[in-house]
Scaffold this active site. Structure first.
Site, PDB file in Angstrom:
ATOM      1  CE  LYS A  30      33.143  42.871 -17.477  1.00  0.00           C
ATOM      2  NZ  LYS A  30      31.783  42.262 -17.457  1.00  0.00           N
ATOM      3  CD  GLU A  90      36.777  36.323  -3.007  1.00  0.00           C
ATOM      4  OE1 GLU A  90      35.615  36.666  -3.239  1.00  0.00           O
ATOM      5  OE2 GLU A  90      37.451  36.777  -2.089  1.00  0.00           O
ATOM      6  CB  CYS A 101      30.585  31.675  -4.128  1.00  0.00           C
ATOM      7  SG  CYS A 101      30.841  32.892  -2.847  1.00  0.00           S
ATOM      8  CD  GLU A 130      29.501  27.361  -8.693  1.00  0.00           C
ATOM      9  OE1 GLU A 130      29.961  27.702  -9.787  1.00  0.00           O
ATOM     10  OE2 GLU A 130      29.710  27.985  -7.637  1.00  0.00           O
TER      11      GLU A 130
HETATM   12  P1  NAD Z   1      31.546  34.604 -14.848  1.00  0.00           P
HETATM   13  O1  NAD Z   1      32.894  34.023 -14.636  1.00  0.00           O
HETATM   14  O2  NAD Z   1      30.758  34.168 -16.029  1.00  0.00           O
HETATM   15  O3  NAD Z   1      31.613  36.187 -14.933  1.00  0.00           O
HETATM   16  C1  NAD Z   1      32.199  36.960 -13.923  1.00  0.00           C
HETATM   17  C2  NAD Z   1      32.751  38.240 -14.520  1.00  0.00           C
HETATM   18  O4  NAD Z   1      33.829  37.903 -15.384  1.00  0.00           O
HETATM   19  C3  NAD Z   1      31.743  39.019 -15.358  1.00  0.00           C
HETATM   20  O5  NAD Z   1      31.921  40.387 -15.113  1.00  0.00           O
HETATM   21  C4  NAD Z   1      32.152  38.669 -16.776  1.00  0.00           C
HETATM   22  O6  NAD Z   1      31.810  39.659 -17.715  1.00  0.00           O
HETATM   23  C5  NAD Z   1      33.652  38.560 -16.629  1.00  0.00           C
HETATM   24  N1  NAD Z   1      34.330  37.765 -17.661  1.00  0.00           N
HETATM   25  C6  NAD Z   1      33.841  36.718 -18.379  1.00  0.00           C
HETATM   26  N2  NAD Z   1      34.777  36.278 -19.243  1.00  0.00           N
HETATM   27  C7  NAD Z   1      35.877  37.048 -19.075  1.00  0.00           C
HETATM   28  C8  NAD Z   1      37.165  37.072 -19.668  1.00  0.00           C
HETATM   29  N3  NAD Z   1      37.516  36.211 -20.633  1.00  0.00           N
HETATM   30  N4  NAD Z   1      38.058  37.991 -19.250  1.00  0.00           N
HETATM   31  C9  NAD Z   1      37.729  38.869 -18.262  1.00  0.00           C
HETATM   32  N5  NAD Z   1      36.514  38.898 -17.675  1.00  0.00           N
HETATM   33  C10 NAD Z   1      35.600  37.993 -18.067  1.00  0.00           C
HETATM   34  O7  NAD Z   1      30.755  34.332 -13.492  1.00  0.00           O
HETATM   35  P2  NAD Z   1      29.228  34.639 -13.178  1.00  0.00           P
HETATM   36  O8  NAD Z   1      28.408  33.596 -13.897  1.00  0.00           O
HETATM   37  O9  NAD Z   1      28.965  36.072 -13.388  1.00  0.00           O
HETATM   38  O10 NAD Z   1      29.165  34.392 -11.594  1.00  0.00           O
HETATM   39  C11 NAD Z   1      28.884  33.173 -11.000  1.00  0.00           C
HETATM   40  C12 NAD Z   1      30.158  32.462 -10.563  1.00  0.00           C
HETATM   41  O11 NAD Z   1      30.856  33.280  -9.619  1.00  0.00           O
HETATM   42  C13 NAD Z   1      29.888  31.163  -9.837  1.00  0.00           C
HETATM   43  O12 NAD Z   1      30.787  30.178 -10.292  1.00  0.00           O
HETATM   44  C14 NAD Z   1      30.182  31.482  -8.383  1.00  0.00           C
HETATM   45  O13 NAD Z   1      30.552  30.395  -7.580  1.00  0.00           O
HETATM   46  C15 NAD Z   1      31.282  32.475  -8.521  1.00  0.00           C
HETATM   47  N6  NAD Z   1      31.404  33.276  -7.288  1.00  0.00           N
HETATM   48  C16 NAD Z   1      32.440  33.003  -6.437  1.00  0.00           C
HETATM   49  C17 NAD Z   1      32.566  33.716  -5.248  1.00  0.00           C
HETATM   50  C18 NAD Z   1      33.680  33.400  -4.272  1.00  0.00           C
HETATM   51  O14 NAD Z   1      33.881  34.173  -3.360  1.00  0.00           O
HETATM   52  N7  NAD Z   1      34.402  32.311  -4.435  1.00  0.00           N
HETATM   53  C19 NAD Z   1      31.643  34.706  -4.929  1.00  0.00           C
HETATM   54  C20 NAD Z   1      30.584  34.956  -5.829  1.00  0.00           C
HETATM   55  C21 NAD Z   1      30.487  34.228  -7.010  1.00  0.00           C
END
Ligand code: NAD
Length: 517
Positions: free
Chosen positions: A192, A267, A301, A398
């Site tokens: 997804k 992550e 990230c 962040e």
């Molecule tokens: P997000 O958490 O908003 O969304 C990530 C994914 O989760 C999307 O596909 C979204 O549709 C899905 N999602 C949202 N709510 C959900 C739920 N209730 N149940 C299941 N899935 C759900 O994150 P984002 O804004 O897309 O990405 C940015 C974030 O990702 C930042 O905080 C960044 O630090 C983090 N990130 C971390 C790493 C790492 O390796 N630690 C790498 C890349 C990004």
């Protein structure tokens, strides 16, 4: 006057016409399908927020169909030999390399990331597949643990169908990073991708299909987190969830997966420190500090979004960062000269620019940037906040944009305490030429990964992941197999041990009055 289009723009125009005009579908059980509800949503390009494409909007019914397809394909895929899996995954890598330019251009149009970084992100995707292709034949390997009278041996078996949920930043590379080890392990996948950047996930599904992955082994369901994402985390046929995204979403997923006891790998976010001591090679440190916050639009990230600088060099070093930040070329992500493109989405743009005001309210100074660029699109100037303290919102939260917070420190112990005083703990960067201090400090940093005298240079066999609110579990090398596989112990008796005998004495005398009463 007619304007000549650059090769990137020409390719983007062609791909928009040929690949995006008819919208994006799910890929389930080897078929391209619409949502069962018929629902769709729109995505936009961050350059001017104009319509990019229409996307099938999945919900619980589509997830159920995909989970069943992954379940049905699991037996065949787990029984495929390691060398068969290896061959297919190498083919995936070949096709990614062949289509790297197409992937890079579409990723750039979809996310606003500059082309100069997207080309290498596509190539990294291929490397991820190659790396795990080569490890597929040994994924089941275990240990021999002999004991008196027994030979114990362990082996690893794929956990089953897994869900992979990815964010919008560098979505292609991150998806390969999760999906390649899952497939190498023998798991089947339901992916997804993020609703703000669905395009290259579609390309990846197409490439894996072309590479000969059996039907149902990889499935793709587009949609929103609260509907498709949630349903995936709750589905009983899905055994584990590999998630990359925000910390609060990680908490939701943990709750959603509780009833079906999901294994989770998270992550999450970061507020990573880069600590610059006055004895460091300051020219190299400057390059790394600037690169690790302003590359990839700061939507990264592992970006070092807090720079901790020793007092004696603070003014000069921050002045040098500001000078570089002001020189960074912000613009059209398809232009090969662009260094920072537009932020992914107007909502994210609003979040990032809100910190310009918050910084000033909390008493920091904007030493560079702090502005919107142009009238349309989500462009911001690379920004540096100085005179900052670690308890300010710009140091604790962040921001996830090209925005850097510079904090002074007096000595090693203060630097360590500031570095660790956040809820996150993903990565830390340290610049010093004092060898013993480097070791001491690196061990004291609360982070899953530390780089000494370097920016983030990834070596695929090493563990990747965070501590505290930055994640649970490790990716990379063999660590990914620990997540996607179950370790089984098998104990074989050598026939020499004695089993305690029960029931071999005189039969007990039963007191009938007690037994019948
Ligand atoms: P997000 O958490 O908003 O969304 C990530 C994914 O989760 C999307 O596909 C979204 O549709 C899905 N999602 C949202 N709510 C959900 C739920 N209730 N149940 C299941 N899935 C759900 O994150 P984002 O804004 O897309 O990405 C940015 C974030 O990702 C930042 O905080 C960044 O630090 C983090 N990130 C971390 C790493 C790492 O390796 N630690 C790498 C890349 C990004």
């Amino acid at each position: 006057m007619t304007q000549t289009l650059s090769p990137n723009h020409e390719l983007a125009a062609r791909l928009r016409e040929s690949r995006l005009k008819d919208g994006l579908k799910h890929f389930i059980g080897g078929e391209w399908v619409d949502s069962q509800s018929g629902e769709t949503f729109h995505t936009h390009t961050p350059t001017d927020n104009s319509h990019l494409t229409t996307v099938a909007s999945g919900d619980a019914a589509d997830i159920d169909r995909a989970a069943r397809a992954a379940h049905d394909a699991f037996q065949t895929w787990r029984e495929a030999s390691g060398s068969e899996r290896r061959k297919i995954l190498h083919k995936v890598a070949d096709l990614i390399e062949k289509r790297a330019q197409e992937i890079a251009v579409l990723e750039s149009v979809d996310t606003g990331q500059a082309m100069r970084f997207m080309k290498s992100a596509a190539v990294r995707g291929a490397e991820n597949f190659r790396f795990y292709a080569d490890r597929a034949p040994g994924a089941a390997d275990g240990q021999s643990l002999p004991a008196p009278g027994f030979l114990n041996y362990t082996l690893r078996q794929p956990i089953g169908p897994v869900g992979v949920i990815t964010p919008w930043n560098t979505p292609f590379m991150l998806s390969t990073w999760k999906i390649a080890p899952a497939l190498a392990a023998g798991c089947t996948v339901v992916h997804k991708p993020a609703e703000w950047s669905p395009v290259t996930a579609t390309l990846l599904a197409e490439i894996m299909d072309e590479a000969g992955l059996p039907k149902g082994v990889h499935n793709l369901v587009h949609g929103f987190g609260e509907s498709a994402g949630k349903a995936l985390t709750e589905h009983p046929l899905i055994h584990a969830i590999a998630f990359v995204g925000e910390t609060t979403t990680g908490s939701h997923i943990m709750r959603q997966g509780a009833d079906t006891l999901k294994r989770v790998h998270f992550e999450l976010g970061g507020k990573n420190p880069v600590v610059v001591f006055d004895d460091a090679d300051l020219d190299k440190a400057l390059d790394a500090v600037v690169f690790m916050i302003y590359s990839l639009n700061g939507e990264r990230c592992t970006s070092s979004s807090r720079v901790l600088i020793q007092e004696g060099i603070y003014d000069e070093f921050t002045a040098r960062i500001a000078e570089r930040a002001k020189n960074i070329r912000v613009g059209d992500p398809l232009d090969p000269n662009t260094e920072v493109g537009p932020l992914i989405h107007p909502r994210h743009f609003e979040k990032v620019i809100s910190y310009f005001g918050k910084a000033q309210e909390d008493g920091a100074t904007i030493a560079a940037g702090g502005q919107q660029v142009g009238e349309q699109g989500n462009f911001v100037t690379p920004t540096l906040f100085t005179q900052a303290r670690n308890n300010m919102r710009i140091a604790q939260e962040e921001i996830f944009g090209p925005v850097l917070t510079a904090i002074p420190f007096a000595d090693e112990s203060e630097a360590l305490s500031i570095a660790n005083d956040v809820r996150y703990g993903l990565a830390g960067y340290l610049w010093t030429n004092d060898l013993t201090r480097a070791h001491r400090f690196a061990q004291g940093l609360e982070a899953g990964m530390v780089w000494v005298n370097s920016e983030n240079v990834r070596h695929l066999p090493t563990p990747f992941g965070g501590v505290k609110n930055s994640g649970i579990g490790r990716d990379g090398g063999d660590y990914s197999f620990d997540f996607y596989m179950e370790t089984k112990n098998i104990a074989i008796s050598l026939g020499t041990h004695k089993t305690a005998k029960l029931g071999v004495g005189q039969p007990p005398v039963v007191d009938k009055t007690v037994a019948e009463g």
